[in-house]
Each structure stands twice: as structure tokens, then as C-alpha cells.
Design an enzyme around this catalytic site. Structure first.
Site, PDB file in Angstrom:
ATOM      1  N   ASP A 377       0.909  -1.316  -0.073  1.00 53.21           N
ATOM      2  CA  ASP A 377      -0.021  -0.118  -0.053  1.00 53.21           C
ATOM      3  C   ASP A 377       0.956   1.236   0.050  1.00 53.21           C
ATOM      4  O   ASP A 377       2.096   1.152   0.489  1.00 53.21           O
ATOM      5  CB  ASP A 377      -0.872  -0.151   1.230  1.00 53.21           C
ATOM      6  CG  ASP A 377      -1.859   1.096   1.330  1.00 53.21           C
ATOM      7  OD1 ASP A 377      -2.374   1.367   0.001  1.00 53.21           O
ATOM      8  OD2 ASP A 377      -2.565   1.355   2.263  1.00 53.21           O
ATOM      9  N   ASP A 569      -1.866  -1.675   6.248  1.00 52.57           N
ATOM     10  CA  ASP A 569      -2.049  -1.047   7.760  1.00 52.57           C
ATOM     11  C   ASP A 569      -2.619  -2.410   8.633  1.00 52.57           C
ATOM     12  O   ASP A 569      -2.788  -2.214   9.994  1.00 52.57           O
ATOM     13  CB  ASP A 569      -2.795   0.030   7.978  1.00 52.57           C
ATOM     14  CG  ASP A 569      -4.198  -0.104   7.256  1.00 52.57           C
ATOM     15  OD1 ASP A 569      -4.722  -1.140   6.802  1.00 52.57           O
ATOM     16  OD2 ASP A 569      -5.232   0.817   7.130  1.00 52.57           O
ATOM     17  N   ASP A 573      -7.177  -3.107   4.989  1.00 48.59           N
ATOM     18  CA  ASP A 573      -6.808  -3.915   3.867  1.00 48.59           C
ATOM     19  C   ASP A 573      -7.149  -5.505   4.222  1.00 48.59           C
ATOM     20  O   ASP A 573      -6.354  -6.194   3.601  1.00 48.59           O
ATOM     21  CB  ASP A 573      -5.226  -3.645   3.491  1.00 48.59           C
ATOM     22  CG  ASP A 573      -5.298  -2.105   2.865  1.00 48.59           C
ATOM     23  OD1 ASP A 573      -6.127  -1.899   1.941  1.00 48.59           O
ATOM     24  OD2 ASP A 573      -4.338  -1.658   3.182  1.00 48.59           O
TER      25      ASP A 573
END
Length: 678
Positions: A377, A569, A573
Site C-alpha cells: 500500500d 495497515d 486492507d
């Protein structure tokens, strides 16, 4: 059938195998306990563990061996030098039995218990029949010697396991036993476990914080190495969270306790790491299953070596072939594998913890060692996640300050970093603004009702979804855009920017060096994602993604039959983390949820710990396979020599005890490796 532990009337576990005995004596039962039985007690939790070996001095641990060694040496001296007439027949046999019993009796007892529990072909059984067999053919000295070296080797292995566990426990368990609290303007020293939530701790420079809390002093600086592996000072201001294990660096600080001692972040980290070995790696599980098949096969092969030559050898001598069979049995003991392999994985977990990387199981060390793709990410992983408003572009017919206050009030209901950026720019939320029917639209933004009119704050997908007309060419705007609409009219937009982490570029370079494909996914706009990717040297990057789009990207990689680790995180997700082979969470230091969600937790937000975690996995697997090859290689050679009558009991002892000790020394080596240079 699942393995069942045996307990005595006091609830104390009775060991069934040598591996269990060694780890139990070293107070490291969590290294071998099955996941469904995994439970770690602290040393003072009130449970009556047996510490017979570990709490005794070294002399006490070696006393049986010392007695046996002295009696054996005297017997050998009488046998080969003095040769007195009285030292013969029953006296000689009685003397060697006396030398055998201090080390042999405990092993025979364990063999009996193992047989009662259904484990006939244990290491104790092999050593028992091998040494008793040696006595039966008159090889008294060798029978005593084999059991003596086996028992001494067991003690040395116990010491090695105990030291490995102690190193990791001392590394992780940085909680001070006592803390200084302030009551009625007076200081009082209390045991950390007796401190209650709401108490005020006084922390002098150089002292470690014993419990999680909130800083109530104006500011303080802390060393967080116990939690992150990094000793770089971390400055805190009044109201910031501070965690157990942090070391106060400068002025006297006061902390209000917010979490009980056993529930502190460091306590949970310690428990998680110690429980991690309950999730076994495939290599470890295979070796344990293999040993259950291998050992009985070896016993029957030994019987064959003893009896079958009768039908094929013209000058067959039972004693000669029995001796070869006994040597074969001693060599075959699989303890080198059964002890060193879990210790190797435990060492890998400890090495990772030392560097602020938490593995939830040794199986993830194995998976990371062969990972082919790392998907990351963007926000909070490769970038700081600290946004700042760059510009405000609103239509002139709207009151900018009023709209910004409404946007700030709506964003205050979100935990996204964008909300923080807006609040830092606008200031405290105006409490007079009342927002109703607040709704978060995943991947798009927020919706709410203010003064009876609809307020939309998010990306331009949100504008399109609600048919809000706008004439903005978003492709020309590099930074992240927050579009605003009020009462079905397009108001304008804010641009915000995030900064790239200092070690992000190094992370990508290290991953490329490991021949791992790097992909960046983000819900942020494509122009921003491409700009960050270009700066970092990432070839594969995708922006404007919804959560389901990220899932599809992972599915595409999995469809190529390639392994993938996702770094994010660990909360927002969750679907992607669940789909990936390994889920890695950034920022476990401040989030309980990340510890619960991810398979691996990077505690200090540094992306460079990702290639470090992969390298630790590779080194751990390398050491494990070195031990497997060493144990099998030596055993196969000496087994062949033993069956051929070339190897004696002495070579057999080396092939068993010697190889086990070498494998253990190799396994603990990983704890001393410096991975920060890689």
C-alpha cells in the site's frame, strides 16, 4: 492420532520423548507444544512448574554424569592396569552396573513412561535396548559409556535450549519489576503488576516505563529500542501515548497509567513471540512426522542386521551381529533433528524480534524465505501518511471559511490521514456545526447532512456517483485531491501532499536485489501513485483502486502461481491481507488491531524492515536445512559403517550426541547475526 501429553497426579507434565524432556527442563515447552495446547505462563504466575534441571546449579545437573564417569574410569583402570583378582565376574558386573545406574536409570524410567503412553519407539527406548544389549554380550564399558555420553549430551542440549530461550526472553521482556508512583504528592515504589489504571508514574532519566500510559508532562524523549529495535530518540508531547519498555532519556516525566501490567503492549508482544512457535513450519512438521516412521523402521532394520545374516553368512556369530545392531540403534536416534530444527526457527523469531519485527509463527519465516512478490500500500507504508494541505481552490460564490469548517466537521468522523491534514489546516472542529446521517462510502469519501443540505467530501469518483457536475481536469493535478460538493453543487477542491519515507527507496532497491517483484497499490489518484512510483523505482503501480480492486490485483498474481506478501495497515486492507500468503502490517507499535490482523508486524513503520524480514526467513531456512543435511549425512555414513562392522559404539555416540550438539550450536547462531547491514 494426535500426540497426548501425560501428566502426574499433581498436574505436572511427564515427558514422552527426549525432545519434550529437554525443552521441559529448559522451561521452553512452548517450542514443542501443539498450537491447540499452547499457553505460556510467566515465571511467577502461580503454576507449579517443575524446574528440577533449570533451577539447579550446573554441578547438580552434572552430578549423575560425574558419578558415572568416576566409577567408569576406576573400572577401566582396574580392568586394564591393576587387574586385581577380585575384580572379576559378579564384582566386575556389579561395578559397571553401579556406574550405569546414575545415568541409565532415568533414561530407562523415561522409556517405560513413554511405552505406557503408547510411544514405544522413543529415543529412550533406543538407548535402553542398545546399552542393555551391550551388557548382555559383555561389553560393559561401552554400555556405560554410551549412556553416559547420551545423558551428558542431553544436559548440554538442555543448557543450549535454556540459554537460547533466556536470550530471547531477556531481549523482549524489558518490563521493570518495580515502578515509582506519585500519591498525595509523595513517591512510592510498587511492584509493576500491582499498579492500577489511573495511577501516576514518575519516570526519571534512564528509567524504563513499566506500563502503557499517557504522558502528562509537557514533553519528554524516549528510547524505543525494546519495542522497535531502533534506539533513535522519539520525542513525545503532553497527551501522547507512551508504552512499557520505553526508556526516558532526559527530564523527569510523569505518565498516567492506561493499561494493566499484563495487558501492556510489551506483554502482548512477549506472549505473541513466545507463542509463535506453536505454528510450526512445514519443514518442522515433516521432520516430526518422519521421525515417527523412521524410528520404528530403524528398530526393525536393527533386528534384521542381527538375525538375517544367520541365513547368509557361513561363520555367523550372534554376539558380533548383535553388537552391529546395537551400534545401528544408537546412531539412528533422531534427536539432532527433533531438537535443533524447532530451536532454529525459535532463533529466527528471536532475531526478528530483536529488530522490531514480530512473526506470529515459524511457518511465516518459511513462506517469506521463498516470497516472489511484495505488494505494498502507498500511504503509511512507503509514505509517511502525514498529509498537508497545499492549496484550496473553491468557487468565489462560496464562503471558503464556512465550507472548510463544515468539511473539517465531517472529516472529524474519519480516521483517514486526510482528516488529520484538514484538521491541522482548519483548526479545532466547530462544535456548533451539527452533522446528521454521516456515511462513509468505501474508496470514495464521506457524505453527511448539514443544515438540511447534503455535503459530499471525497474524490471525484464520489462527485460522479452523485452526478455532481464539475469542469476540473484532474489529470493535470499531481497531488491528492479532496473534492467538495454542497447542496448538489460543486464547491471546489483541496490538494494535499504526503512525503516519502526516508528508507523507502532503499527498500525497493533491496527487494529488487533479492529478485522480488514490487507492486504498489493505492486508492489515491493515479497521478500521485505514478509520481511516487517513479521516485522509488517501482515498475508496477496502480492508483484509484477500491478495496475490491486491490483484491483482484492480488488474485491476478496468485493466478500466476506466484507467492505474494501484502504490506499495509493490517486493518483497512483485511481482505487483501487474508488473500495473500503473508500479511505484513506496518505500525504495530501504536495499534492493537494490527497485531491481531497481520501475520508479521513491523513495529516502527520502516519499510526497510520488509527485506530484512525476508532475509531473516532465508537465513533461518538455510540453517535448518544445514542441520538436516548434517544430521542425515553423518548418520547415513556411520549407519553404513556400523552395519558393516567398521564403526563402534564410540562413533555411534558421535553420530548421535555429537551431531545433535553441533546442530544446536548452528541453530543458535542466527541469534547473533547482524541483519541491519543487509
Amino acid at each position: 492420532m494426535a500426540h497426548q501429553h501425560i501428566y502426574d497426579k499433581n498436574g505436572k507434565q511427564i515427558c514422552c520423548t527426549e525432545t519434550e524432556k529437554i525443552y521441559k527442563d529448559a522451561q521452553a515447552e512452548e517450542l514443542i507444544v501443539e498450537k491447540e495446547h499452547a499457553h505460556v505462563h510467566s515465571d511467577d504466575d502461580g503454576h507449579g512448574h517443575d524446574h528440577s534441571h533449570s533451577e539447579g546449579s550446573l554441578a547438580q545437573m552434572f552430578i549423575p554424569g560425574i558419578i558415572s564417569f568416576v566409577l567408569l574410569m576406576v573400572a577401566l583402570y582396574l580392568d586394564h592396569f591393576l587387574k586385581p583378582a577380585w575384580f572379576s565376574e559378579y564384582v566386575r558386573l556389579g561395578w559397571y552396573i553401579a556406574a550405569y545406574l546414575p545415568v541409565g536409570l532415568p533414561v530407562l524410567k523415561d522409556a517405560f513412561i513413554s511405552i505406557k503412553s503408547g510411544g514405544i519407539f522413543s529415543e529412550f527406548f533406543l538407548m535402553g535396548i542398545a546399552t542393555i544389549g551391550a551388557f548382555s554380550i559383555g561389553e560393559y564399558p561401552e554400555g556405560v559409556a554410551v549412556m553416559l555420553f547420551y545423558s551428558v549430551g542431553e544436559v548440554l542440549q538442555t543448557m543450549a535450549v535454556k540459554r537460547a530461550k533466556t536470550n530471547i526472553k531477556s531481549l523482549l521482556d524489558q518490563r521493570p519489576e518495580e515502578v515509582t508512583i506519585i500519591k498525595d504528592n509523595k513517591t512510592e515504589i510498587l511492584k509493576a503488576e500491582k499498579v492500577t489504571i489511573g495511577d501516576i508514574i514518575q519516570l526519571k532519566p534512564g528509567e524504563k516505563l513499566g506500563l502503557d500510559g499517557t504522558l502528562i508532562s509537557e514533553k519528554a524523549s524516549f528510547n524505543t529500542s525494546a519495542l522497535t529495535g531502533e534506539s533513535i530518540p522519539d520525542s513525545k508531547i503532553k497527551g501522547d501515548a507512551v508504552l512499557a519498555g520505553m526508556i526516558n532519556l532526559n527530564t523527569v516525566a510523569q505518565v498516567e497509567v492506561t493499561t494493566a501490567f499484563l495487558d501492556s503492549k510489551l506483554s502482548r508482544i512477549l506472549e505473541m513471540v513466545q507463542n509463535a512457535t506453536s505454528q510450526k513450519a512445514p519443514t518442522e512438521l515433516f521432520i516430526r512426522k518422519f521421525a515417527k516412521i523412521y524410528t520404528p523402521i530403524v528398530v526393525f532394520l536393527a533386528l534384521g542386521i542381527c538375525l538375517l545374516p544367520y541365513f547368509f553368512v557361513s561363520d555367523y556369530q550372534f554376539e558380533n551381529w548383535l553388537y552391529r545392531a546395537l551400534v545401528f540403534l544408537v546412531i539412528s536416534c533422531p534427536c539432532a533433528l527433533l531438537i535443533s530444527i524447532p530451536l532454529g526457527y525459535f532463533g529466527g523469531i528471536g532475531a526478528a524480534s530483536k529488530n522490531g519485527i514480530l512473526f506470529k509463527g515459524s511457518n511465516f519465516l518459511d513462506v517469506l524465505s521463498t516470497i516472489q512478490n511484495v505488494v505494498m500500500d502507498k500511504t503509511g507504508t512507503l509514505t509517511e501518511g502525514v498529509f498537508k494541505v497545499q492549496e484550496v481552490v473553491f468557487k468565489p460564490d462560496f464562503n471558503q471559511n464556512e465550507i472548510l469548517e463544515m468539511v473539517n466537521a465531517l472529516e472529524s468522523h474519519s480516521t483517514h490521514p486526510i482528516a488529520t491534514a484538514v484538521q491541522n489546516f482548519v483548526g479545532p472542529v466547530n462544535s456548533t456545526i451539527k452533522i446528521e446521517n454521516i456515511e462513509e462510502i468505501p474508496g470514495h469519501g464521506l457524505k453527511g447532512i448539514v443544515a438540511g443540505k447534503e455535503l459530499l467530501v471525497g474524490n471525484f469518483k464520489l462527485m460522479d456517483q452523485f452526478s455532481i457536475d464539475h469542469s476540473v481536469d484532474t489529470q493535470k493535478i499531481i497531488h491528492t485531491v479532496i473534492a467538495v460538493a454542497y447542496d448538489s453543487n460543486f464547491v471546489g477542491y483541496l490538494t494535499i501532499a504526503d512525503s516519502i519515507k526516508s528508507d523507502a527507496k532503499k527498500t525497493v532497491e533491496l527487494l529488487n536485489k533479492l529478485k522480488i517483484k514490487v507492486t504498489m497499490l493505492s486508492g489515491d489518484k493515479t497521478t500521485v501513485v505514478q509520481d511516487v512510483a517513479q521516485q522509488l523505482g517501482i515498475k508496477n503501480s496502480f492508483g484509484d483502486l477500491l478495496p475490491e480492486d486491490k483484491v483482484n490485483k492480488i488474485k491476478e498474481i496468485k493466478a500466476r502461481q506466484e507467492t505474494v506478501a501484502f504490506v499495509g495497515d493490517g486493518v483497512n486492507d483485511a481482505p487483501v491481507v487474508a488473500l495473500s500468503d503473508v500479511g505484513i502490517a506496518m505500525g504495530g507499535l501504536g495499534s492493537d488491531a494490527t497485531i491481531e490482523t497481520a501475520d508479521v508486524v513491523i513495529q516502527d513503520d520502516q519499510p526497510s524492515k520488509i527485506p530484512m524480514a525476508i532475509n531473516i526467513g532465508k537465513q533461518t531456512k538455510k540453517i535448518v536445512w544445514q542441520n538436516i543435511m548434517l544430521a542425515f549425512g553423518v548418520k547415513v555414513i556411520v549407519l553404513i559403517l556400523g552395519a558393516g562392522g567398521i564403526a563402534t559404539m564410540w562413533e555411534a555416540v558421535f553420530a548421535d550426541v555429537g551431531v545433535a550438539l553441533l546442530a544446536i550450536l548452528n541453530a543458535v547462531r542466527i541469534q547473533r547475526m547482524n541483519f541491519s547491514r543487509s
